[in-house]
Design a protein around this motif. Structure first.
Motif, PDB file in Angstrom:
ATOM      1  N   ALA A 105       3.576  -2.443   1.968  1.00 55.73           N
ATOM      2  CA  ALA A 105       3.808  -3.705   2.669  1.00 55.73           C
ATOM      3  C   ALA A 105       2.513  -4.494   2.791  1.00 55.73           C
ATOM      4  CB  ALA A 105       4.390  -3.436   4.050  1.00 55.73           C
ATOM      5  N   LYS A 106       2.581  -5.793   2.545  1.00 53.98           N
ATOM      6  CA  LYS A 106       1.392  -6.630   2.590  1.00 53.98           C
ATOM      7  C   LYS A 106       0.811  -6.685   3.999  1.00 53.98           C
ATOM      8  CE  LYS A 106       2.389  -9.761  -1.257  1.00 53.98           C
ATOM      9  NZ  LYS A 106       2.503 -11.190  -1.659  1.00 53.98           N
ATOM     10  N   GLY A 107      -0.481  -6.915   4.048  1.00 53.77           N
ATOM     11  CA  GLY A 107      -1.169  -7.081   5.329  1.00 53.77           C
ATOM     12  C   GLY A 107      -2.342  -8.021   5.160  1.00 53.77           C
ATOM     13  N   ASN A 108      -2.956  -8.397   6.259  1.00 56.39           N
ATOM     14  CA  ASN A 108      -4.172  -9.204   6.187  1.00 56.39           C
ATOM     15  C   ASN A 108      -5.382  -8.339   5.830  1.00 56.39           C
ATOM     16  OD1 ASN A 108      -3.022 -11.748   6.870  1.00 56.39           O
ATOM     17  ND2 ASN A 108      -2.846 -11.048   8.989  1.00 56.39           N
ATOM     18  N   TYR A 109      -5.271  -7.048   6.134  1.00 54.65           N
ATOM     19  CA  TYR A 109      -6.343  -6.094   5.818  1.00 54.65           C
ATOM     20  C   TYR A 109      -5.730  -4.792   5.314  1.00 54.65           C
ATOM     21  CZ  TYR A 109      -9.585  -9.205   8.190  1.00 54.65           C
ATOM     22  OH  TYR A 109     -10.339 -10.302   8.531  1.00 54.65           O
ATOM     23  N   TYR A 110      -6.513  -4.117   4.481  1.00 52.64           N
ATOM     24  CA  TYR A 110      -6.116  -2.812   3.954  1.00 52.64           C
ATOM     25  C   TYR A 110      -7.305  -1.861   4.103  1.00 52.64           C
ATOM     26  CZ  TYR A 110      -2.585  -5.640   1.509  1.00 52.64           C
ATOM     27  OH  TYR A 110      -1.571  -6.517   1.198  1.00 52.64           O
ATOM     28  N   CYS A 111      -7.020  -0.582   4.070  1.00 52.92           N
ATOM     29  CA  CYS A 111      -8.116   0.382   4.004  1.00 52.92           C
ATOM     30  C   CYS A 111      -7.764   1.489   3.026  1.00 52.92           C
ATOM     31  CB  CYS A 111      -8.465   0.960   5.375  1.00 52.92           C
ATOM     32  SG  CYS A 111      -7.351   2.227   5.954  1.00 52.92           S
ATOM     33  N   LEU A 112      -8.800   2.026   2.420  1.00 53.45           N
ATOM     34  CA  LEU A 112      -8.677   3.181   1.541  1.00 53.45           C
ATOM     35  C   LEU A 112      -9.584   4.260   2.108  1.00 53.45           C
ATOM     36  CD1 LEU A 112      -8.743   3.223  -2.334  1.00 53.45           C
ATOM     37  CD2 LEU A 112     -10.149   4.798  -1.030  1.00 53.45           C
ATOM     38  N   SER A 130       0.651   7.723  16.383  1.00 55.98           N
ATOM     39  CA  SER A 130       1.627   7.411  17.437  1.00 55.98           C
ATOM     40  C   SER A 130       1.108   7.784  18.820  1.00 55.98           C
ATOM     41  CB  SER A 130       2.949   8.131  17.161  1.00 55.98           C
ATOM     42  OG  SER A 130       2.759   9.542  17.188  1.00 55.98           O
ATOM     43  N   LYS A 131       0.296   8.831  18.896  1.00 56.78           N
ATOM     44  CA  LYS A 131      -0.245   9.265  20.190  1.00 56.78           C
ATOM     45  C   LYS A 131      -1.134   8.208  20.825  1.00 56.78           C
ATOM     46  CE  LYS A 131      -0.198  14.258  19.263  1.00 56.78           C
ATOM     47  NZ  LYS A 131      -1.046  15.448  18.995  1.00 56.78           N
ATOM     48  N   ILE A 132      -1.923   7.532  19.996  1.00 59.77           N
ATOM     49  CA  ILE A 132      -2.847   6.536  20.550  1.00 59.77           C
ATOM     50  C   ILE A 132      -2.389   5.106  20.227  1.00 59.77           C
ATOM     51  CG2 ILE A 132      -4.843   8.064  20.500  1.00 59.77           C
ATOM     52  CD1 ILE A 132      -5.754   6.771  17.951  1.00 59.77           C
ATOM     53  N   LYS A 133      -1.145   4.975  19.779  1.00 52.35           N
ATOM     54  CA  LYS A 133      -0.482   3.675  19.588  1.00 52.35           C
ATOM     55  C   LYS A 133      -1.246   2.756  18.635  1.00 52.35           C
ATOM     56  CE  LYS A 133       1.743   3.940  24.100  1.00 52.35           C
ATOM     57  NZ  LYS A 133       1.965   3.294  25.422  1.00 52.35           N
ATOM     58  N   VAL A 134      -1.609   3.279  17.475  1.00 57.87           N
ATOM     59  CA  VAL A 134      -2.244   2.466  16.440  1.00 57.87           C
ATOM     60  C   VAL A 134      -1.147   1.763  15.640  1.00 57.87           C
ATOM     61  CG1 VAL A 134      -3.674   2.494  14.366  1.00 57.87           C
ATOM     62  CG2 VAL A 134      -4.232   3.983  16.293  1.00 57.87           C
ATOM     63  N   THR A 135      -1.302   0.460  15.442  1.00 61.07           N
ATOM     64  CA  THR A 135      -0.305  -0.329  14.713  1.00 61.07           C
ATOM     65  C   THR A 135      -0.674  -0.416  13.239  1.00 61.07           C
ATOM     66  OG1 THR A 135       0.093  -1.674  16.685  1.00 61.07           O
ATOM     67  CG2 THR A 135       0.862  -2.560  14.580  1.00 61.07           C
ATOM     68  N   VAL A 136       0.198   0.128  12.397  1.00 67.39           N
ATOM     69  CA  VAL A 136      -0.018   0.117  10.946  1.00 67.39           C
ATOM     70  C   VAL A 136       1.202  -0.515  10.289  1.00 67.39           C
ATOM     71  CG1 VAL A 136      -0.471   1.524   8.908  1.00 67.39           C
ATOM     72  CG2 VAL A 136      -1.378   2.235  11.117  1.00 67.39           C
ATOM     73  N   ASN A 137       0.967  -1.488   9.387  1.00 65.96           N
ATOM     74  CA  ASN A 137       2.087  -2.095   8.659  1.00 65.96           C
ATOM     75  C   ASN A 137       2.751  -1.074   7.754  1.00 65.96           C
ATOM     76  OD1 ASN A 137       1.405  -4.456   9.869  1.00 65.96           O
ATOM     77  ND2 ASN A 137       0.882  -5.564   7.991  1.00 65.96           N
ATOM     78  N   SER A 138       1.924  -0.409   6.958  1.00 65.78           N
ATOM     79  CA  SER A 138       2.431   0.552   5.991  1.00 65.78           C
ATOM     80  C   SER A 138       1.340   1.556   5.682  1.00 65.78           C
ATOM     81  CB  SER A 138       2.869  -0.174   4.712  1.00 65.78           C
ATOM     82  OG  SER A 138       3.414   0.731   3.784  1.00 65.78           O
TER      83      SER A 138
END
Length: 468
Positions: free
Chosen positions: A277-284, A305-313
């Motif tokens: 899924a597209k995003g404004n930023y990506y990481c590898l 999920s434990k620390i509620k990090v939001t990830v598009n994909s």
């Protein structure tokens, strides 16, 4: 050009016929950098096959005050490995001093000569089940001597540190032709000033590095790549914090890629496409040596999920083949930039806590100067390194962007200074950033640097016009 008369026969007498050339058709390709931004001149190019021959060449250059441009793979991004435009002198290309002299499998180190191609060293030590601590996109053409002379960073700094952190000893030919050699394989040597650290990162201005003893590391048992997309840079930073806390020493690389960079890569590489899924930023993220973790993907998702990090994909590789494919999205960025009409490039470092604010402010300011501008932001997030590059493929915007090039660079560097960063993170100074060095270094620092240069090279024959 101020043409000086030198007796080059006193240099070439030390060499075989295939170790030098006066032919401009052979010299000229070595006088221009690979991005074709800098073009200089030389009267003679030499390819010495031994350190002793190199020593004799430099001795003669010292006697006649002949300017020397040391050169490896000529992959410098700041014009550091080509002669100056208005200089005369010689190029010393080190490609023939290229032996792997010794590998110490017990002491985990290897002695390599400067002309060794980085990828060849990597492949050699891999056969011994070891890892060489530096890697970069130009590994198939860059030479280790040039890497050391610029203190190359690369993709694995977060795990192994900069190249200077991994060098146990050096050999170099000094400006008077004498050979400095200290290739001892010891990790503790507290005996006064560490001369090798002055030569590392000096861009060939203090001595010509001919060999190095470099640390090796145990081969990774298993490698996996995580590729994820995010709506905001803050989301990416939350993910970074989660990965660092969860895996720490298992992390080999942590690369950031923004959306403009991703679109650029897909535009110029038909084999690559949007696979998450597209995003404004990506990481590898590359991790290794976690062979005993049974369900790696579930572990990551649970931690997020434990620390509620939001990830598009998010995608986790399952094989070395998939690792290689995912890395292409990062490694294809610089070559893709060269296919555009203009790309204004900046190699900077910013404290992570300031990077989000920096990106927003700089993007807003530059957008006011030139609309429809593309910001190619990517880099080694794990060590604060950010490549902040700007391009436009439209002709009208291209001309506007070119007109505002100086102003854009001033905006970026002024804010880099404001946020306590560095205007050169890993590429060095070369010819490109000499004015910035004077502007952002203190007068006392410049004074001390010039004093060191004078002590090592009193006749100023080693790579003149670089750094200063």
């Amino acid at each position: 050009m101020n043409k000086k008369k030198y007796d080059f026969s006193k240099i070439t007498r030390h060499l075989d016929d295939n170790e030098f050339s006066f032919k401009q058709e052979i010299i000229d390709p070595h006088c221009i950098d690979w991005r074709k931004k800098y073009k200089g001149h030389a009267d003679l190019i030499v390819f010495p096959k031994t350190v002793d021959k190199l020593s004799n060449i430099v001795k003669e250059c010292s006697k006649q005050n002949i300017p020397i441009t040391p050169q490896g793979g000529n992959t410098s991004l700041v014009g550091g490995s080509v002669p100056n435009k208005n200089e005369t002198g010689i190029i010393i290309n080190l490609k023939n001093i290229n032996k792997i002299r010794k590998i110490d499998e017990l002491g985990f180190s290897v002695i390599v000569e400067s002309g060794c191609i980085l990828e060849d060293i990597q492949n050699f030590v891999r056969k011994k089940n070891m890892i060489f601590p530096i890697s970069m996109g130009s590994r198939g053409s860059c030479q280790i001597g040039g890497n050391i002379a610029t203190n190359a960073g690369g993709l694995n700094v977060i795990k192994y540190g900069l190249l200077r952190h991994n060098i146990l000893g050096l050999e170099a030919v000094m400006s008077n032709g004498k050979i400095y050699s200290n290739l001892n394989n010891i990790k503790k040597n507290n005996t006064g000033y560490d001369l090798k650290q002055l030569l590392i990162g000096s861009e060939g201005t203090l001595g010509i590095i001919t060999a190095a003893n470099i640390k090796l590391f145990s081969e990774s048992k298993e490698e996996r790549v995580i590729f994820a997309s995010f709506h905001s840079f803050n989301d990416l930073l939350d993910f970074y914090r989660c990965i660092i806390n969860s895996f720490n020493d298992l992390i080999t690389s942590f690369e950031m890629i923004n959306n403009d960079s991703m679109e650029l890569v897909i535009k110029h590489n038909s084999s690559l496409n949007h696979f998450i899924a597209k995003g404004n930023y990506y990481c590898l993220v590359e991790l290794s040596n976690f062979i005993n973790i049974p369900d790696f993907y579930d572990l990551i998702v649970n931690n997020l999920s434990k620390i509620k990090v939001t990830v598009n994909s998010i995608l986790v590789s399952k094989s070395q083949e998939e690792n290689t494919k995912l890395w292409k999205y990062r490694e294809a960025i610089p070559p893709s930039e060269t296919k555009e009409k203009i790309c204004i490039q900046h190699d900077i470092s910013i404290p992570l806590e300031c990077m989000n604010v920096f990106l927003k402010k700089i993007t807003q300011k530059i957008s006011k100067l030139s609309n429809d501008t593309h910001f190619i932001n990517f880099g080694h997030l794990g060590d604060n390194n950010l490549h902040f590059n700007i391009l436009s493929s439209e002709f009208t915007n291209y001309k506007r962007l070119l007109k505002n090039k100086k102003k854009i660079t001033e905006i970026i560097y002024e804010n880099v200074s404001k946020y306590k960063g560095s205007f050169s993170a890993e590429h060095g100074i070369g010819q490109l950033k000499k004015n910035e060095l004077r502007k952002y270094k203190s007068k006392e620092e410049i004074k001390q640097m010039l004093s060191i240069k004078h002590n090592f090279d009193p006749k100023n024959i080693l790579n003149p016009g670089k750094i200063f």
